[in-house]
Design a protein around this motif. Structure first.
Motif, PDB file in Angstrom:
ATOM      1  N   UNK A  28       0.944  -1.352  -0.018  1.00 14.13           N
ATOM      2  CA  UNK A  28      -0.095   0.171   0.024  1.00 14.13           C
ATOM      3  C   UNK A  28       0.945   1.124  -0.066  1.00 14.13           C
ATOM      4  N   UNK A  29       1.964   1.369   0.910  1.00 18.50           N
ATOM      5  CA  UNK A  29       2.914   2.448   0.751  1.00 18.50           C
ATOM      6  C   UNK A  29       3.598   2.445  -0.472  1.00 18.50           C
ATOM      7  N   UNK A  30       4.069   1.385  -0.890  1.00 16.26           N
ATOM      8  CA  UNK A  30       4.598   1.711  -2.361  1.00 16.26           C
ATOM      9  C   UNK A  30       3.522   2.254  -3.561  1.00 16.26           C
ATOM     10  N   UNK A  33       3.280   5.827  -2.915  1.00 11.93           N
ATOM     11  CA  UNK A  33       4.582   6.529  -3.360  1.00 11.93           C
ATOM     12  C   UNK A  33       4.669   6.567  -4.993  1.00 11.93           C
ATOM     13  N   UNK A  34       4.177   5.780  -5.399  1.00  7.61           N
ATOM     14  CA  UNK A  34       4.169   5.902  -7.049  1.00  7.61           C
ATOM     15  C   UNK A  34       3.045   6.887  -7.310  1.00  7.61           C
ATOM     16  N   UNK A  35       1.760   6.786  -6.733  1.00  9.20           N
ATOM     17  CA  UNK A  35       0.661   7.838  -7.100  1.00  9.20           C
ATOM     18  C   UNK A  35       1.244   9.228  -6.746  1.00  9.20           C
ATOM     19  N   UNK A  36       2.107   9.352  -5.851  1.00  9.45           N
ATOM     20  CA  UNK A  36       2.450  10.793  -5.398  1.00  9.45           C
ATOM     21  C   UNK A  36       3.701  11.157  -6.193  1.00  9.45           C
ATOM     22  N   UNK A  37       4.328  10.285  -7.167  1.00  5.52           N
ATOM     23  CA  UNK A  37       5.292  10.565  -8.188  1.00  5.52           C
ATOM     24  C   UNK A  37       6.617  10.379  -7.473  1.00  5.52           C
ATOM     25  N   UNK A  38       6.570   9.838  -6.575  1.00  8.48           N
ATOM     26  CA  UNK A  38       7.897   9.519  -5.818  1.00  8.48           C
ATOM     27  C   UNK A  38       8.809   8.531  -6.517  1.00  8.48           C
ATOM     28  N   UNK A  39       8.015   7.684  -7.144  1.00  8.47           N
ATOM     29  CA  UNK A  39       8.464   6.607  -7.899  1.00  8.47           C
ATOM     30  C   UNK A  39       7.709   6.647  -9.229  1.00  8.47           C
ATOM     31  N   UNK A  40       8.381   5.974 -10.429  1.00  8.37           N
ATOM     32  CA  UNK A  40       7.717   5.920 -11.611  1.00  8.37           C
ATOM     33  C   UNK A  40       7.059   4.543 -11.759  1.00  8.37           C
ATOM     34  N   UNK A  41       5.968   4.408 -12.290  1.00  4.87           N
ATOM     35  CA  UNK A  41       5.372   2.963 -12.756  1.00  4.87           C
ATOM     36  C   UNK A  41       6.034   2.672 -13.820  1.00  4.87           C
ATOM     37  N   UNK A  42       6.190   1.234 -13.908  1.00  5.48           N
ATOM     38  CA  UNK A  42       6.127   0.139 -13.235  1.00  5.48           C
ATOM     39  C   UNK A  42       7.236   0.196 -12.407  1.00  5.48           C
ATOM     40  N   UNK A  43       7.211  -0.161 -11.110  1.00  3.50           N
ATOM     41  CA  UNK A  43       8.381  -0.342  -9.849  1.00  3.50           C
ATOM     42  C   UNK A  43       8.901  -1.690  -9.871  1.00  3.50           C
TER      43      UNK A  43
END
Length: 75
Positions: A28-30, A33-43
């Motif tokens: 859920x946290x990951x 973080x993707x939805x908050x643009x901290x990481x790019x999808x796919x991770x």
């Protein structure tokens, strides 16, 4: 590609729908973080180590998997 490179070597792939993540807190946290643009999808993670995001490179994934004993097929 992973099945071809490492045949007969079991591994598990988990797909997480970031719009509807499971109850698992880590997943859920990951997703958040993707939805908050901290990481790019796919991770892509191997043993909880981030090895690729956005446009992951197979070479990087292979290198990380080989740290855990996976070996390239000689077929």
């Amino acid at each position: 590609a992973l099945k071809r490179k490492y045949p007969n070597q079991p591994f598990r792939i988990t797909y997480i729908d970031i719009e509807h993540p499971p109850e698992n807190e880590h997943q859920k946290e990951l997703s958040e973080r993707i939805l908050d643009d901290e990481f790019f999808y796919p991770l892509v993670l191997v043993e909880d180590q981030i090895v690729g995001e956005g446009n992951p490179k197979l070479k990087d994934i292979y290198q990380e998997m080989e740290k855990y004993g996976y070996t390239e097929s000689s077929e």
